[in-house]
Design a protein around this motif. Structure first.
Motif, PDB file in Angstrom:
ATOM      1  N   PRO B  40       0.821  -1.209   0.000  1.00  0.00           N
ATOM      2  CA  PRO B  40       0.000   0.000   0.000  1.00  0.00           C
ATOM      3  C   PRO B  40       0.859   1.264   0.000  1.00  0.00           C
ATOM      4  O   PRO B  40       1.788   1.390   0.796  1.00  0.00           O
ATOM      5  CB  PRO B  40      -0.794  -0.093   1.310  1.00  0.00           C
ATOM      6  CG  PRO B  40      -0.627  -1.465   1.822  1.00  0.00           C
ATOM      7  CD  PRO B  40       0.566  -2.068   1.177  1.00  0.00           C
ATOM      8  N   ALA B 198       0.283  -6.750   4.600  1.00  0.00           N
ATOM      9  CA  ALA B 198      -0.217  -5.907   5.686  1.00  0.00           C
ATOM     10  C   ALA B 198      -1.723  -6.064   5.870  1.00  0.00           C
ATOM     11  O   ALA B 198      -2.232  -5.962   6.984  1.00  0.00           O
ATOM     12  CB  ALA B 198       0.138  -4.446   5.413  1.00  0.00           C
ATOM     13  N   ARG B 280      12.969   6.699   2.687  1.00  0.00           N
ATOM     14  CA  ARG B 280      14.040   7.328   1.903  1.00  0.00           C
ATOM     15  C   ARG B 280      15.287   7.559   2.755  1.00  0.00           C
ATOM     16  O   ARG B 280      16.417   7.539   2.253  1.00  0.00           O
ATOM     17  CB  ARG B 280      13.546   8.631   1.289  1.00  0.00           C
ATOM     18  CG  ARG B 280      13.169   9.694   2.296  1.00  0.00           C
ATOM     19  CD  ARG B 280      12.546  10.913   1.621  1.00  0.00           C
ATOM     20  NE  ARG B 280      12.633  12.085   2.453  1.00  0.00           N
ATOM     21  CZ  ARG B 280      11.671  12.483   3.286  1.00  0.00           C
ATOM     22  NH1 ARG B 280      10.556  11.810   3.372  1.00  0.00           N
ATOM     23  NH2 ARG B 280      11.847  13.578   4.016  1.00  0.00           N
TER      24      ARG B 280
ATOM     25  N   ARG C  49      -1.505   8.201  -3.407  1.00  0.00           N
ATOM     26  CA  ARG C  49      -0.825   7.027  -2.865  1.00  0.00           C
ATOM     27  C   ARG C  49      -1.645   6.307  -1.811  1.00  0.00           C
ATOM     28  O   ARG C  49      -1.498   5.113  -1.619  1.00  0.00           O
ATOM     29  CB  ARG C  49       0.518   7.422  -2.222  1.00  0.00           C
ATOM     30  CG  ARG C  49       1.566   7.546  -3.233  1.00  0.00           C
ATOM     31  CD  ARG C  49       2.933   7.908  -2.720  1.00  0.00           C
ATOM     32  NE  ARG C  49       3.747   7.998  -3.916  1.00  0.00           N
ATOM     33  CZ  ARG C  49       4.240   6.937  -4.545  1.00  0.00           C
ATOM     34  NH1 ARG C  49       4.069   5.734  -4.043  1.00  0.00           N
ATOM     35  NH2 ARG C  49       4.910   7.072  -5.668  1.00  0.00           N
ATOM     36  N   THR C 125      -3.365  -2.305   9.638  1.00  0.00           N
ATOM     37  CA  THR C 125      -1.927  -2.207   9.354  1.00  0.00           C
ATOM     38  C   THR C 125      -1.682  -1.691   7.948  1.00  0.00           C
ATOM     39  O   THR C 125      -0.752  -0.912   7.709  1.00  0.00           O
ATOM     40  CB  THR C 125      -1.282  -3.604   9.502  1.00  0.00           C
ATOM     41  OG1 THR C 125      -1.828  -4.246  10.639  1.00  0.00           O
ATOM     42  CG2 THR C 125       0.218  -3.502   9.677  1.00  0.00           C
ATOM     43  N   ALA C 126      -2.524  -2.125   6.999  1.00  0.00           N
ATOM     44  CA  ALA C 126      -2.341  -1.701   5.603  1.00  0.00           C
ATOM     45  C   ALA C 126      -2.559  -0.202   5.462  1.00  0.00           C
ATOM     46  O   ALA C 126      -1.822   0.480   4.734  1.00  0.00           O
ATOM     47  CB  ALA C 126      -3.281  -2.483   4.686  1.00  0.00           C
ATOM     48  N   LEU C 129       0.389   1.632   6.841  1.00  0.00           N
ATOM     49  CA  LEU C 129       1.520   1.513   5.925  1.00  0.00           C
ATOM     50  C   LEU C 129       1.355   2.455   4.734  1.00  0.00           C
ATOM     51  O   LEU C 129       2.296   3.118   4.296  1.00  0.00           O
ATOM     52  CB  LEU C 129       1.583   0.066   5.434  1.00  0.00           C
ATOM     53  CG  LEU C 129       2.837  -0.388   4.708  1.00  0.00           C
ATOM     54  CD1 LEU C 129       4.054  -0.190   5.582  1.00  0.00           C
ATOM     55  CD2 LEU C 129       2.695  -1.853   4.318  1.00  0.00           C
ATOM     56  N   ALA C 130       0.128   2.531   4.212  1.00  0.00           N
ATOM     57  CA  ALA C 130      -0.138   3.427   3.085  1.00  0.00           C
ATOM     58  C   ALA C 130       0.164   4.865   3.479  1.00  0.00           C
ATOM     59  O   ALA C 130       0.784   5.621   2.712  1.00  0.00           O
ATOM     60  CB  ALA C 130      -1.588   3.287   2.623  1.00  0.00           C
ATOM     61  N   ARG C 132       2.175   5.937   5.864  1.00  0.00           N
ATOM     62  CA  ARG C 132       3.609   6.117   6.064  1.00  0.00           C
ATOM     63  C   ARG C 132       4.339   6.265   4.734  1.00  0.00           C
ATOM     64  O   ARG C 132       5.192   7.125   4.556  1.00  0.00           O
ATOM     65  CB  ARG C 132       4.150   4.913   6.837  1.00  0.00           C
ATOM     66  CG  ARG C 132       5.590   5.079   7.237  1.00  0.00           C
ATOM     67  CD  ARG C 132       6.233   3.769   7.591  1.00  0.00           C
ATOM     68  NE  ARG C 132       6.670   3.025   6.435  1.00  0.00           N
ATOM     69  CZ  ARG C 132       7.250   1.834   6.516  1.00  0.00           C
ATOM     70  NH1 ARG C 132       7.420   1.263   7.700  1.00  0.00           N
ATOM     71  NH2 ARG C 132       7.629   1.196   5.428  1.00  0.00           N
ATOM     72  N   ASN C 133       4.008   5.403   3.765  1.00  0.00           N
ATOM     73  CA  ASN C 133       4.665   5.472   2.460  1.00  0.00           C
ATOM     74  C   ASN C 133       4.315   6.760   1.721  1.00  0.00           C
ATOM     75  O   ASN C 133       5.166   7.382   1.083  1.00  0.00           O
ATOM     76  CB  ASN C 133       4.289   4.255   1.608  1.00  0.00           C
ATOM     77  CG  ASN C 133       4.931   2.973   2.118  1.00  0.00           C
ATOM     78  OD1 ASN C 133       5.999   3.014   2.731  1.00  0.00           O
ATOM     79  ND2 ASN C 133       4.287   1.853   1.887  1.00  0.00           N
ATOM     80  N   ALA C 134       3.041   7.161   1.820  1.00  0.00           N
ATOM     81  CA  ALA C 134       2.602   8.383   1.142  1.00  0.00           C
ATOM     82  C   ALA C 134       3.329   9.603   1.710  1.00  0.00           C
ATOM     83  O   ALA C 134       3.800  10.476   0.964  1.00  0.00           O
ATOM     84  CB  ALA C 134       1.091   8.546   1.293  1.00  0.00           C
ATOM     85  N   ASP C 136       6.198   9.586   3.369  1.00  0.00           N
ATOM     86  CA  ASP C 136       7.637   9.502   3.109  1.00  0.00           C
ATOM     87  C   ASP C 136       7.961  10.021   1.715  1.00  0.00           C
ATOM     88  O   ASP C 136       8.966  10.707   1.509  1.00  0.00           O
ATOM     89  CB  ASP C 136       8.128   8.064   3.255  1.00  0.00           C
ATOM     90  CG  ASP C 136       9.652   7.988   3.319  1.00  0.00           C
ATOM     91  OD1 ASP C 136      10.265   7.407   2.405  1.00  0.00           O
ATOM     92  OD2 ASP C 136      10.223   8.556   4.263  1.00  0.00           O
TER      93      ASP C 136
END
Lengths: 299, 327, 181
Positions: B40, B198, B280, C49, C125-126, C129-130, C132-134, C136
């Motif tokens: 995700p 996840a 990153r 994202r 959790t997904a 995670l989404a 956090r990645n977005a 970052d």
């Protein structure tokens, strides 16, 4: 639909190994695949029984094939893989390395440990000489149907995993050795203690997987008892039954009765549970939410 | 010759950070199931890929696009489009695993360099040469089950470049040949580009103990003062017979930094860092460290002191299968 | 297994934390919502994202402060509210304020903080995670975003941030080279 007996995944004493094939000569199966799939260290213990077994089965009218190892890394394993083609029977490749050693134009079959997920791969293998492919157990019904159609067009017969603890992973590390604080090189053949694999539970006591040397399998025994009709409709030509230490010849007989319509799915399932001493059944990869699921009644 | 550092980028920001930190090559994927880190919020749109490639090229770095899952029967066009779009974006190579897709790429995009993914689990020189002959593969990412002497032997018997993982999460099973995740959750690396997804992970706190569950199975539970448990199946704590332990693998990650001189001697072309799902800042720090290491090895200087322990998953490391005692 | 603890992450000083108990939440909520909307306008990719989690509700819980932040991305039309008692949400991400802000600014790595138990993730959790990645990828710089805000609602934020920066040593600005390892 035909019945194929897959190669014995486990490590049995030579006399038990031979007895299996003597029994299968009389079983209502069409094809038998023999040889060592999991660990090359096991082979010397029963290697001299292979040719006699091939003869017995051929004399009984069974088609036979010899399997390659699932994971070929060592020089001696590569040599052994090359030698397979020289025996003169069909080779079933379970590691693509074996392909590199087949003589040009040789016909061969593809086992469930080779990744055939789509039509492109199927066609490529067919063009190379594959005549039958046993699909990876994790494929859902829709993929099986698409591949059976592609197989029919390409002259390749499609087989699916029909019965037995499902091969889920293969490794360079031996888990039986590790359990005993050893490594593969000095394993002392710990896997011999578990002729159907060693059950692995979560710390909550929930059965999850099983281990067999370098191989990891499901805890549950897959059974397509409830899936015969959809599989037939999809165009699947054969079911693969994987040997177990208890009542395997009887198991083959039961599947034949199911295919003939002499018994129904529920009866087959109940008998399998009884024969195996209470193993849990699963068929979730094909039509369930996950591999561990079972579409039949709870035991 | 300085060994090539191949660095993961889960996002455009990570790609830029990696390039600035000195990565020679970046690998990344499209935001769909065509790559094996289909998480995700991660990965690149077509436009982001083209921009990322342009950025990297302007700074003298290469970009490899991972299209390393196994195309689904009936939906191969999705993977075919990914290969075409990678070429359009200017990628320096695609990283593939599936036989059918390799054949497709070789026939339809002959000028697009093809690398063989670790997901093909090509564990000996014979099969590596086979991929070279059949599909024009120019580089292979070696499975993590091989020891350093085995890697040296492979390099002697093939002209195809080899790329070896040196840092990050590691698979203990032969890659691309594992259905443990789909057994427990219905989603697998080969089919969906995920392992221990996840979507099926639950962390449950109970009286100070934290447990990681996957698809309802308890994978590992720890006490209040221990590092958080992994939800990854093969790193879990299980019982077999009388024993309860990490039966398959400890919750460690790979750090083969100290083996770089040996890997160089054994003929390896490129060192690969795992971690498209990492931030990153992780990526930049790891790349800096490894860039410094390969330059030191090339100059005959001793390796700089490793700074990477804190970045390791689970905070414990292993050299993996590179030393044969791993088996 | 070797366990090396993270260097300690600065914690918001408790006397100040106590003082915040009396902070009126509504104006700050409105200011944060405005801030987040302004950020949304400049970071569209971040919301893309989030994908299927773009309408999830996230709790960002600085464990060293007596308030919890509830973030609803609402597919690009975000809302932020502060709460003393955390409401129901899809996912909760909790940790010292310095950790949360450091994550946003790329000073810390999310997995490292999670495994070292500095960060707690609960719920979906997904979705976490989404997010956090977005975040970052977005390379946010909260101080810079705040600078670009103007008007009466911005003032309480400016004051709060200045206070936090002085007292905690927390990274409120993105420093490319400045990794707190």
């Amino acid at each position: 639909m035909e019945l194929t007996v897959g190669p014995n995944q486990f490590f049995w004493k030579a006399e038990d190994w031979s007895a299996l094939y003597d029994a299968l000569a009389k079983a209502p199966v069409d094809r038998v695949v023999l040889g060592e799939l999991v660990c090359s260290k096991r082979l010397p213990f029963y290697q001299d029984q292979i040719l006699p077994a091939l003869e017995t089965l051929t004399a009984a009218g069974k088609q036979v094939a010899l399997t390659s190892l699932a994971l070929v890394t060592l020089k001696r394993e590569i040599k052994a893989t090359a030698a397979l083609a020289e025996v003169g029977v069909e080779v079933e490749i379970n590691d693509l390395t074996a392909l590199a050693h087949l003589p040009e134009g040789a016909k061969f079959s593809v086992g469930p440990l080779v990744n055939v997920y789509n039509e492109g791969t199927l066609r490529w293998l067919a063009a190379r000489g594959a005549t039958r492919i046993c699909l990876p157990p994790e494929l859902p019904l829709a993929s099986v149907a698409t591949l059976a159609r592609a197989g029919a067009e390409a002259g390749v017969e499609i087989e699916v995993w029909g019965h037995g603890r499902i091969p889920l992973a293969i490794s360079g590390r031996c888990y039986h050795a590790r359990l005993h604080g050893r490594i593969k090189d000095n394993c002392l053949f710990a896997c011999e203690d578990d002729p159907d694999g060693l059950q692995v539970d979560t710390t909550d006591g929930q059965p999850f997987m099983s281990m067999n040397g370098v191989q990891t399998l499901s805890d549950s025994c897959a059974s397509m008892a409830h899936q015969i009709e959809p599989l037939r409709e999809a165009g699947v030509k054969a079911l693969r039954l994987s040997p177990q230490s208890k009542g395997f010849a009887e198991t083959c007989d039961l599947y034949r009765q199911r295919l003939n319509g002499a018994i129904d799915a529920a009866t087959l399932a109940a008998e399998l549970v009884r024969l195996s001493g209470g193993m849990r059944l699963s068929d979730g990869f094909l039509t369930g939410a996950r591999g561990a699921d079972w579409s039949g009644a709870a035991a | 010759m300085v060994m090539e550092i191949v660095c993961p980028a889960g996002t455009p920001a990570a790609l830029r950070a990696a390039v600035k930190a000195g990565a020679h090559t970046i690998y990344c994927g499209f935001a769909d199931e065509t790559n094996a880190r289909n998480f995700p919020g991660l990965n690149f749109s077509r436009e982001e890929m083209a921009d990322g490639v342009a950025f990297a090229h302007a700074k003298g770095a290469k970009v490899l696009v991972a299209i390393n899952t196994y195309p689904r029967a009936g939906s191969e066009s999705l993977w075919h489009a990914a290969v075409a779009d990678a070429e359009t974006a200017g990628a320096d190579a695609v990283i593939l695993a599936d036989l059918g897709l390799l054949a497709y790429a070789a026939n339809n995009h002959p000028n697009l360099r093809r690398h063989l993914s670790v997901q093909a689990a090509a564990a000996n020189a014979e099969i590596i040469n086979f991929y070279g002959e059949e599909f024009g593969v120019k580089r292979v990412v070696l499975p993590r089950v091989l020891s350093v002497p085995e890697i040296a032997a492979i390099n002697k018997d093939t002209d195809i470049e080899t790329e070896v993982f040196v840092f990050g999460g590691l698979c203990v099973m032969a890659e691309g040949r594992c259905s443990l995740s789909s057994y427990a959750t219905g989603r697998s690396p080969n089919m969906n580009g995920v392992c221990s997804p996840a979507s099926h992970v639950e962390y449950v706190e109970d009286q100070g103990a934290l447990s990681a569950k996957l698809g309802g199975y308890t994978i590992h539970a720890v006490g209040a003062d221990e590092p958080a448990p992994y939800p990854t199946l093969c790193k879990g704590c299980f019982s077999a017979g009388e024993k309860t332990a990490h039966l398959f693998e400890d919750p460690v990650s790979l750090n083969a930094e100290q083996l770089i001189p040996q890997l160089a001697k054994s003929g390896v072309t490129a060192l690969k860092i795992e971690g498209r799902q990492r931030s990153r800042s992780y990526v930049a720090q790891v790349v800096k460290n490894f860039r410094a290491a390969v330059e030191a090895v090339d100059a005959g200087r001793p390796l700089p002191e490793g700074m990477l322990a804190r970045l390791s998953e689970g905070q414990a490391v292993t050299t993996g299968a590179y030393k044969k005692t791993w088996r | 297994m070797d366990y090396q603890p993270e260097p300690s992450i600065p914690h918001f000083p408790s006397p100040l934390a106590r003082a915040l108990r009396f902070l009126p939440l509504t104006p700050v909520s409105l200011a944060l919502t405005r801030l987040t909307r302004s950020m949304a306008g400049r970071h569209e990719a971040m919301f893309r994202r989030l994908g299927e989690h773009a309408n999830a509700r996230f709790l960002l819980d600085p464990t060293d402060l007596p308030v919890t932040l509830c973030l609803e991305p609402r597919a690009g039309n975000p809302r932020v509210t502060l709460h003393r008692k955390p409401p129901e949400a899809d996912a909760r991400i909790a940790g010292p304020l310095a950790a949360l802000l450091g994550l946003v600014h790329g000073a810390y790595d999310g997995d490292a903080l999670f495994f070292s138990r500095d960060l707690v993730i609960e719920g979906d959790t997904a979705a976490a995670l989404a997010l956090r990645n977005a975040v970052d990828d977005a390379e946010l710089d909260i101080a810079a975003e705040i600078e670009s805000l103007s008007g009466p609602l911005a003032r309480p934020l400016h004051r709060l941030i200045a206070l936090a920066e002085r007292r905690t040593g927390v990274a409120l600005t993105r420093h490319e080279e400045d990794l707190l390892w």
